[in-house]
Design a protein around this motif. Sequence first.
Motif: not given
Length: 404
Positions: A107, A110, A137, A172, A233, A236
């Motif tokens: 992730w 992004s 995250f 997030t 992910l 994005y």
Amino acid sequence: MIGSLDAAVERYAAGLAEQVAAAVASGRALVPALASRLAGHGLTTDESLRDGLATLPILSKDDVLALQQADPPFGGALSPTAKVRRVFQSPGPIYEPQLDGADPWRWGPSMEAAGMGADDLVLNCFGYHLSPAGAMFEEAALALGARVLPGGIGNQDLQARAIADLGVTAYTGLPSYLKAIIDRYDELGLPRDRWRLQRALVTAEPLPDSLRALLRERVPTVLMAYGTADTGLIGYETEPGGGLVPAPGVLVQVCDLDTGAPISQGEGQVVVTLLRPDYPLVRFGTGDLSAWRLGPDGSARLVGILGRSGAAVKVRGMFLHPRQAAAVLADVAGVDRWRFVIDRVDHRDELGCEIVVHPGVDAAAVIADVGERVRSGLRFSCAVRAVDGLPEDATPITDRRDWS
């Protein structure tokens, strides 16, 4: 325009072809279940992987569930040499391993696109209980050198105060939850001059233009990303409304709903292959619908999520499946019929459960019983109410949300 999009999708796939073939070939050597799946469809050589992988039938979430039940815990999809740091449980239940290494779900790109980095304190408002979203995250933020405030879901008063006290700079979580925190910050009368939150990466539910505009009144950068618990992910934004850039570490395809073949035009299912030999999810069907579009730079990007190809519905970032709902509510004493109803109120999902109570039964006791079953069995809180009847054609889940 059509030719340009076709060419862009072809360039994207061609640029990953050798990496995909090498990763799948390595995964085949490490994971016997993958080797058996590939051999069953004639993909036994490196050449066949390069030329014929797109013909491999799509692996659905239900397929993964069946494999895990037959060969627990991971359905034979994990290399015996893989280093697993944590194990998570998603509805099904489906178990997902967190493999060793920094940002294992990828992730980070992004978050970087949203401007997050080592100077940030990130309020992470994804769940930390059983499901992997919170850890996903957090791992990405730590890999970027940022600090993390593990907010999870709930305790909005404490989270709002922490934004003021700690100088939180990034967020997030769900876009609707960010709005709720902004509203709570103001309701508590916290100082506006101590609001430092400037960047947000949101996912797990749609981000309509109307909601993005509201959020940007307080948070200048609000970008969208897309992924799943299984794959991490997938895509994005790099700018608002510019489409989703395919993530690194995966091959993303949009596939025809009937044939499973990759397409460059029109709507289809998002299908993902992980370029990770020790956990080689190959041609995994997310169940999400999308389509390709041209990005501002002429690259192939996903338009976003257009719906679901199966019966499951995403509510507050989690899946609600009719089959699972039926299992939880089967044979509840005093309930003749039931259905879930999803509405969208002030940019937030509201889940209700309507039940028809058998005559002469204590309705209050039945409502309490259903509410507890939904909380414990489906991990949703919802308003349960008794109704006189339901339409004859009522489905297990009625989605009345308007995303305008």
